[in-house]
Design a protein around this motif. Structure first.
Motif, mmCIF file in Angstrom:
data_model
loop_
_atom_site.group_PDB
_atom_site.id
_atom_site.type_symbol
_atom_site.label_atom_id
_atom_site.label_comp_id
_atom_site.label_asym_id
_atom_site.label_seq_id
_atom_site.Cartn_x
_atom_site.Cartn_y
_atom_site.Cartn_z
ATOM 1 N N LEU A 279 18.710 46.035 -12.615
ATOM 2 C CA LEU A 279 19.034 45.779 -11.252
ATOM 3 C C LEU A 279 18.664 47.378 -10.826
ATOM 4 O O LEU A 279 18.316 47.264 -9.981
ATOM 5 C CB LEU A 279 21.343 45.546 -10.657
ATOM 6 C CG LEU A 279 21.041 46.364 -9.929
ATOM 7 C CD1 LEU A 279 20.819 45.146 -9.191
ATOM 8 C CD2 LEU A 279 22.709 45.953 -9.765
ATOM 9 N N ILE A 280 19.505 48.052 -11.739
ATOM 10 C CA ILE A 280 19.153 50.013 -11.273
ATOM 11 C C ILE A 280 17.333 49.751 -11.373
ATOM 12 O O ILE A 280 16.190 50.243 -10.223
ATOM 13 C CB ILE A 280 19.759 51.242 -12.732
ATOM 14 C CG1 ILE A 280 20.884 50.662 -11.935
ATOM 15 C CG2 ILE A 280 18.526 51.812 -12.019
ATOM 16 C CD1 ILE A 280 21.646 51.320 -13.340
ATOM 17 N N ARG A 281 16.708 48.829 -12.434
ATOM 18 C CA ARG A 281 14.583 49.015 -12.312
ATOM 19 C C ARG A 281 14.380 48.407 -11.526
ATOM 20 O O ARG A 281 13.603 48.711 -10.487
ATOM 21 C CB ARG A 281 14.474 48.869 -13.714
ATOM 22 C CG ARG A 281 12.713 49.355 -13.937
ATOM 23 C CD ARG A 281 12.962 48.860 -15.211
ATOM 24 N NE ARG A 281 12.261 47.280 -15.642
ATOM 25 C CZ ARG A 281 12.209 46.525 -16.647
ATOM 26 N NH1 ARG A 281 11.383 47.364 -17.658
ATOM 27 N NH2 ARG A 281 11.671 45.787 -16.984
ATOM 28 N N GLY A 282 15.011 47.668 -11.024
ATOM 29 C CA GLY A 282 14.228 46.650 -9.480
ATOM 30 C C GLY A 282 14.717 47.657 -7.957
ATOM 31 O O GLY A 282 14.038 47.684 -7.487
ATOM 32 N N MET A 283 15.846 48.286 -7.956
ATOM 33 C CA MET A 283 16.163 49.524 -7.103
ATOM 34 C C MET A 283 14.983 50.573 -7.425
ATOM 35 O O MET A 283 14.620 50.574 -6.247
ATOM 36 C CB MET A 283 17.552 49.615 -7.147
ATOM 37 C CG MET A 283 18.454 48.711 -6.903
ATOM 38 S SD MET A 283 18.272 48.579 -5.168
ATOM 39 C CE MET A 283 18.739 49.622 -4.745
ATOM 40 N N THR A 284 14.467 50.420 -8.663
ATOM 41 C CA THR A 284 13.048 51.841 -8.755
ATOM 42 C C THR A 284 12.505 51.722 -8.285
ATOM 43 O O THR A 284 11.682 51.842 -7.922
ATOM 44 C CB THR A 284 13.605 52.557 -9.932
ATOM 45 O OG1 THR A 284 15.120 52.704 -10.426
ATOM 46 C CG2 THR A 284 12.637 53.722 -10.181
ATOM 47 N N PHE A 285 11.877 50.024 -8.919
ATOM 48 C CA PHE A 285 10.927 49.280 -8.639
ATOM 49 C C PHE A 285 10.937 49.245 -6.646
ATOM 50 O O PHE A 285 9.798 49.630 -6.356
ATOM 51 C CB PHE A 285 10.916 48.117 -9.186
ATOM 52 C CG PHE A 285 10.095 47.923 -10.142
ATOM 53 C CD1 PHE A 285 8.692 49.088 -10.845
ATOM 54 C CD2 PHE A 285 10.593 47.375 -11.295
ATOM 55 C CE1 PHE A 285 8.788 49.362 -12.053
ATOM 56 C CE2 PHE A 285 10.166 47.934 -12.707
ATOM 57 C CZ PHE A 285 8.932 48.639 -12.886
ATOM 58 N N LEU A 286 11.733 48.843 -5.984
ATOM 59 C CA LEU A 286 11.426 49.140 -4.636
ATOM 60 C C LEU A 286 11.218 49.740 -4.091
ATOM 61 O O LEU A 286 10.800 50.418 -3.005
ATOM 62 C CB LEU A 286 13.488 48.148 -4.425
ATOM 63 C CG LEU A 286 13.619 47.520 -3.078
ATOM 64 C CD1 LEU A 286 12.485 46.106 -2.220
ATOM 65 C CD2 LEU A 286 15.151 47.163 -2.752
ATOM 66 N N THR A 287 12.348 50.881 -4.452
ATOM 67 C CA THR A 287 12.197 52.184 -3.473
ATOM 68 C C THR A 287 10.289 52.825 -3.811
ATOM 69 O O THR A 287 10.051 53.652 -3.135
ATOM 70 C CB THR A 287 13.025 53.423 -4.103
ATOM 71 O OG1 THR A 287 14.459 53.164 -4.495
ATOM 72 C CG2 THR A 287 13.061 54.519 -3.986
ATOM 73 N N LEU A 288 9.633 52.379 -4.567
ATOM 74 C CA LEU A 288 8.701 53.103 -5.308
ATOM 75 C C LEU A 288 7.519 52.091 -4.771
ATOM 76 O O LEU A 288 6.290 52.308 -5.208
ATOM 77 C CB LEU A 288 8.819 52.848 -6.843
ATOM 78 C CG LEU A 288 9.242 54.389 -7.514
ATOM 79 C CD1 LEU A 288 9.151 54.001 -8.828
ATOM 80 C CD2 LEU A 288 8.318 55.510 -7.115
ATOM 81 N N LYS A 289 8.346 51.069 -4.307
ATOM 82 C CA LYS A 289 7.062 49.655 -2.644
ATOM 83 C C LYS A 289 6.323 49.821 -3.961
ATOM 84 O O LYS A 289 4.860 48.414 -3.624
ATOM 85 C CB LYS A 289 5.867 50.741 -2.388
ATOM 86 C CG LYS A 289 6.819 51.677 -1.114
ATOM 87 C CD LYS A 289 5.897 51.887 -0.252
ATOM 88 C CE LYS A 289 7.668 53.548 0.673
ATOM 89 N NZ LYS A 289 5.896 53.590 1.958
ATOM 90 N N GLN A 290 6.547 48.979 -5.490
ATOM 91 C CA GLN A 290 6.000 47.941 -6.941
ATOM 92 C C GLN A 290 6.996 46.955 -5.831
ATOM 93 O O GLN A 290 7.897 46.642 -7.239
ATOM 94 C CB GLN A 290 6.756 48.559 -7.320
ATOM 95 C CG GLN A 290 5.241 49.945 -7.588
ATOM 96 C CD GLN A 290 5.724 50.748 -9.498
ATOM 97 O OE1 GLN A 290 6.158 52.464 -9.096
ATOM 98 N NE2 GLN A 290 5.568 49.758 -9.996
ATOM 99 N N TYR A 291 6.676 46.259 -5.229
ATOM 100 C CA TYR A 291 7.539 45.150 -4.648
ATOM 101 C C TYR A 291 7.552 43.741 -5.735
ATOM 102 O O TYR A 291 9.034 42.928 -5.628
ATOM 103 C CB TYR A 291 7.737 44.250 -3.256
ATOM 104 C CG TYR A 291 7.578 46.042 -1.799
ATOM 105 C CD1 TYR A 291 8.785 46.288 -2.312
ATOM 106 C CD2 TYR A 291 6.707 45.626 -1.081
ATOM 107 C CE1 TYR A 291 8.575 47.478 -1.457
ATOM 108 C CE2 TYR A 291 6.832 47.198 -0.498
ATOM 109 C CZ TYR A 291 7.706 47.337 -0.349
ATOM 110 O OH TYR A 291 7.753 48.997 0.665
ATOM 111 N N ALA A 292 6.722 43.608 -5.935
ATOM 112 C CA ALA A 292 6.687 42.292 -6.797
ATOM 113 C C ALA A 292 7.261 42.431 -8.341
ATOM 114 O O ALA A 292 7.957 41.586 -8.802
ATOM 115 C CB ALA A 292 5.080 41.983 -7.551
ATOM 116 N N GLU A 293 7.451 43.544 -8.643
ATOM 117 C CA GLU A 293 8.226 43.907 -10.086
ATOM 118 C C GLU A 293 9.614 44.209 -9.783
ATOM 119 O O GLU A 293 10.427 43.750 -10.227
ATOM 120 C CB GLU A 293 7.443 45.493 -10.565
ATOM 121 C CG GLU A 293 5.922 45.740 -11.709
ATOM 122 C CD GLU A 293 5.295 45.764 -9.983
ATOM 123 O OE1 GLU A 293 5.120 45.834 -9.391
ATOM 124 O OE2 GLU A 293 3.893 46.049 -10.571
#
Length: 536
Positions: A279-293
């Motif tokens: 979950l936290i990595r998904g939120m991190t990717f979301l913030t980094l605009k790496q939406y597919a990841e």
């Protein structure tokens, strides 16, 4: 009460006159005796406990919670021990089911659910802690702070005998007023530093110290303690996952996303199915605009079903955000609808769906959207929205309910009544945030819907005039009119980054991460805010 098994309530107290009677009162129908260990009260705690029928014992406070707990256990005469704090009450439950727990010969102790009320009492978190166990001399608490009885039980039984029970405890000790009055930070940290002086580098004590720092907003110091603890751990400790998750939360709070991502990648290489790390990595990717990841990790986190940071419906919301931002609007719709069905009172996913329709990314599929919850739920929902000032959203939910009635042949008789309420509601509106012709169209359309409902109610529709189809078509038109002409534009914004952690005082969603060999402690650092939409 059970004829064969007797229960002793054991609690320690100091200056708890404001709550001790509520504690005792909540369990008096279940226990045979109440043992109170007073550690130096200067108020009426002792007198009130004695009047309530408790046996009160006194012990000098040495700064060791386990010592005080175990002193109370030595005074107990019951076959079973129930442990509460004075600022806790047992939630109402079945007396028969409680006593059935005592007669299971295979069980030595039970993990009970503790609901911790936080802040001003509007927020809460849950823990799983062993609080009900057999009264045996070998079952004793360990740890000067965040004391636990589970390790001694598991040691005596070879790792067996502990299961969960559907018994709930309400804990009020983390309310802001309680924390301020008792200055728990100073008390707890002084105990931890004293114990660290005896056992430098003890990972459990360092973990406990980190949690105290997190509660005070001292994130960097908390992360330093956790990283020190990890350097001393083998990975087999029952609280190892706790430390990993809290370290990730701390790094999130420090906003060092690349360092956080490296830590998460290393942690997930060891624990690839750890829901909160995903979950936290998904939120991190979301913030980094790496939406597919981000979408991949969030879906994975949901499928594990093991996240304790967010409920499942919020993870689905975040997955919907990730898919939406990646341009996969169909999967975004699927996740938002699933989230809405899981919690129909949480309207963020509905707002996001409206936003996608407003921007032309989705067509309005009324057959799917109208069934996001049962009819009775929609009825209470739009009325609550209306009373709370959410008129536009209330009208949308009301129209979805009317559409739902129109496609349910067993509910058509309610159409006339509900469409009448639609007309009345529209007529009471002074104005809508739309052009005057739009307002006039809405008024006329609502009356036409009501007329079709009357035709259906009287049984006048026939082969050459299907009032039901005309009504459904008009409801769809009116819904689109509201969404596109009257409602503000709903969209995902970077504000979602703050769904996760707010370092402020106590935590907003403190969870239990303890493994079977070690319970979670009473302090976790995360404050998780409610997912909210932002008007763009």
């Amino acid at each position: 009460m059970s004829e064969g098994m007797k229960v002793s309530l054991c609690l320690i107290a100091k200056n708890e006159q404001h709550c001790i009677l509520s504690c005792i009162e909540s369990v008096k129908h279940l226990v045979h005796e109440v043992v109170v260990v007073d550690t130096g009260s200067s108020d009426d705690t002792v007198l009130l406990a004695q009047k309530a029928g408790a046996r009160v014992f006194h012990i000098a406070w040495t700064g060791d919670f386990a010592q005080a707990r175990n002193f109370g256990l030595e005074q107990a005469a019951g076959d079973w021990i129930l442990v509460l704090d004075a600022d806790e009450v047992l939630a109402p439950g079945s007396t028969e089911e409680f006593h059935q727990l005592l007669n299971d010969a295979e069980v030595e102790g039970y993990f009970l659910t503790i609901i911790n009320f936080l802040g001003n009492g509007q927020e809460f978190t849950t823990d799983k802690v062993v609080r009900l166990f057999r009264n045996k001399p070998s079952y004793r608490f360990t740890g000067a702070i965040h004391e636990q009885v589970a390790p001694s039980i598991l040691k005596a039984t070879g790792g067996k005998g502990l299961v969960s029970a559907p018994v709930v405890i309400h804990h009020y000790g983390y309310l802001d007023a309680e924390l301020a009055e008792k200055d728990k930070f100073s008390r707890n940290t002084s105990i931890i530093y004293r114990e660290l002086a005896k056992n430098p580098g003890d990972p459990f004590l360092l973990y406990s110290l980190a949690l105290e720092h997190f509660q005070r907003g001292q994130v960097a110091e908390g992360v330093r303690c956790l990283e020190w603890a990890l350097s001393q751990m083998k990975g087999s400790e029952g609280y190892f996952e706790d430390v990993l998750v809290h370290t990730a939360i701390g790094l999130w709070g420090l906003e060092n996303l690349q360092r956080l991502l490296d830590f998460l990648n290393n942690s997930l290489s060891m624990l690839p199915e750890q829901g909160d790390l995903l979950l936290i990595r998904g939120m991190t990717f979301l913030t980094l605009k790496q939406y597919a990841e981000a979408a991949g990790d969030l879906v994975h986190a949901f499928k594990t079903g093991s996240s304790k940071l967010f409920p499942q419906y919020k993870i689905l919301c975040l997955a919907g955000d990730a898919f939406s931002l990646s341009g996969d609007f169909i999967k975004a719709e699927e996740n938002y609808l699933s989230a809405l069905r899981m919690n129909t009172r949480f309207l963020y996913p509905l707002l996001q769906l409206i936003g996608l329709i407003q921007r032309g990314h989705l067509l309005l599929d009324c057959d799917r959207l109208a069934r996001f919850c049962p009819l009775k739920n929609k009825d209470s929902l739009w009325r609550d929205l209306l009373s709370g000032g959410g008129t536009l959203l209330a009208l949308i939910v009301l129209l979805l309910e009317i559409y739902h009635l129109a496609v349910d042949p067993d509910q058509e008789f309610l159409l006339w009544q509900l469409s009448g309420e639609l007309v009345s509601l529209v007529e009471k509106l002074d104005s809508l945030p739309a052009r005057k012709p739009v307002h006039e169209y809405i008024s006329v359309a609502s009356r036409e819907i009501h007329a079709y409902a009357l035709i259906i109610d009287k049984g006048y529709q026939g082969r050459y005039f299907c009032a039901l189809d005309k009504m459904k078509d008009l409801v769809i038109r009116l819904l689109l009119m509201f969404m596109r002409e009257c409602c503000p534009q709903w969209r995902w914004t970077p504000r979602n980054r703050h769904l996760f952690v707010q370092w402020k005082g106590d935590m907003n969603d403190k969870k239990s991460y303890g493994g079977k060999s070690c319970q979670a402690k009473k302090s976790n650092p995360e404050r998780i805010s409610r997912v909210t939409g932002e008007i763009g």
